[in-house]
Design an enzyme around this catalytic site. Structure first.
Site, PDB file in Angstrom:
ATOM      1  N   ASP A  13      55.513  30.986  37.070  1.00 49.46           N
ATOM      2  CA  ASP A  13      56.299  30.990  35.358  1.00 49.46           C
ATOM      3  C   ASP A  13      56.848  29.565  35.521  1.00 49.46           C
ATOM      4  OD1 ASP A  13      55.308  33.365  34.781  1.00 49.46           O
ATOM      5  OD2 ASP A  13      57.137  34.206  34.005  1.00 49.46           O
ATOM      6  N   ASP A  14      56.301  29.167  34.360  1.00 45.91           N
ATOM      7  CA  ASP A  14      57.871  28.056  33.771  1.00 45.91           C
ATOM      8  C   ASP A  14      57.043  26.644  34.697  1.00 45.91           C
ATOM      9  OD1 ASP A  14      58.863  30.153  32.386  1.00 45.91           O
ATOM     10  OD2 ASP A  14      60.552  29.121  34.232  1.00 45.91           O
ATOM     11  N   HIS A 134      56.750  33.299  27.328  1.00 48.31           N
ATOM     12  CA  HIS A 134      57.815  32.994  27.764  1.00 48.31           C
ATOM     13  C   HIS A 134      59.330  34.232  27.299  1.00 48.31           C
ATOM     14  CE1 HIS A 134      60.877  30.652  29.024  1.00 48.31           C
ATOM     15  NE2 HIS A 134      61.364  30.097  28.535  1.00 48.31           N
TER      16      HIS A 134
END
Length: 308
Positions: A13-14, A134
């Site tokens: 993620d991210d 998110h």
């Protein structure tokens, strides 16, 4: 369980948060430890991340962000219910508070989600095969409906539903964090029907809350997978024979080299988790050879959403 075919999507993620996060995720991908990434299009290094994904052929989806940093939709950057008095998104908890008080305009939520899909397409040259939220904003009340509509409109098939088997038995998670996780779980249970109605799919099993940051270890990933698969197969009907069955799992991870301010973030600079050693700890755990050999011995095949 030896006969069971397990397809494991390890999602970093991210992606796009900062150059050091990008580098860490790419290193994990090249080591065969991450098989999929989720891009923050409002991240300060998003364009660079998209280039890296293209260069290394990394399967990439969208990490929709309504809680950290700035919107990508021009109209919403100046005057919108999604912004706090400083002109940024409300934050992980602030977003939830504003939502519960009825302060968020859902047409603005939709506008921003669509703008993020469009920017993703502009950066990567294609629509995201999967899209999640998110800080798990996509399973929140009201938001879940708008999120599902956007996925259906664009024909995005896959998402993430963060219901983690065995979460309740994880006594190493501090109470304040566990409260947040149980909230995410409850919201997720209430989202299943909405996503199903819109024809959206997700893997059989989600893992990632119990294995985050300093809590990640090889044994902790093994046992999370084993617990989840055992629970799933014990519930499954005997026909078709369980040994011929394929089980899909998404493991959410956050590897990277720690951010060094002021570089990084989504408009406000990097947060504490991003600057902490916990990101590096995840990276170092994920690339351990014994984790890879465990996958092989258990007939676990790493893949991405487009392989499902």
């Amino acid at each position: 369980l030896r006969m069971l075919q397990v397809k494991l999507i390890v999602t970093g993620d991210d992606f796009g948060y900062c150059p050091r996060r990008n580098q860490g995720i790419v290193d994990c991908f090249l080591a065969g430890a991450v098989s999929n990434v989720s891009l923050l299009v409002n991240g300060s290094a998003a364009a660079d991340a998209a280039k890296l994904a293209r260069r290394y052929n990394i399967p990439i989806g969208l990490h929709a962000n309504l809680s950290e940093g700035s919107p990508v939709c021009e109209v919403l950057k100046t005057n919108s219910s999604l912004l706090n008095q400083h002109g940024f998104f409300h934050g992980k908890m602030g977003f939830r508070t504003a939502l519960s008080k009825g302060l968020l305009n859902m047409s603005e939520v939709k506008q921003e989600l669509k703008a993020q899909v469009e920017l993703f397409r502009e950066l990567t040259g294609h629509l995201p095969p999967h899209m999640d939220g998110h800080q798990h904003i996509h399973v929140l009340p009201e938001v879940r409906h708008v999120f599902a509509e956007v996925l259906e409109e664009y024909g995005i098939k896959y998402t993430r539903v963060p219901i983690e088997p065995g979460l309740h038995n994880c006594d190493w998670i501090p109470p304040s964090l566990m409260d947040f996780y149980l909230g995410v779980e409850e919201d997720s249970f209430n989202t299943v029907d909405v996503f199903t109605r819109h024809g959206i799919r997700w893997p059989d099993i989600y893992i990632g809350l119990s294995t985050m940051g300093k809590n990640m270890s090889v044994s902790n990933i093994w046992s999370a997978i084993d617990t989840a698969v055992t629970e799933l197969t014990s519930k499954a009907p005997a026909h078709p024979p369980p040994q011929s069955r394929t089980v899909t799992i998404e493991l959410m991870v956050h590897p990277g080299y720690p951010s060094v301010p002021p570089v990084g973030g989504c408009g406000e600079g990097p947060d504490d988790f991003s600057q902490s050693w916990e990101r590096l700890h995840e990276l170092q755990t994920l690339i351990k050879p014994e984790l890879q050999s465990h996958y092989k011995s258990r007939n676990i095949q790493l893949c991405s959403f487009k392989d499902l």
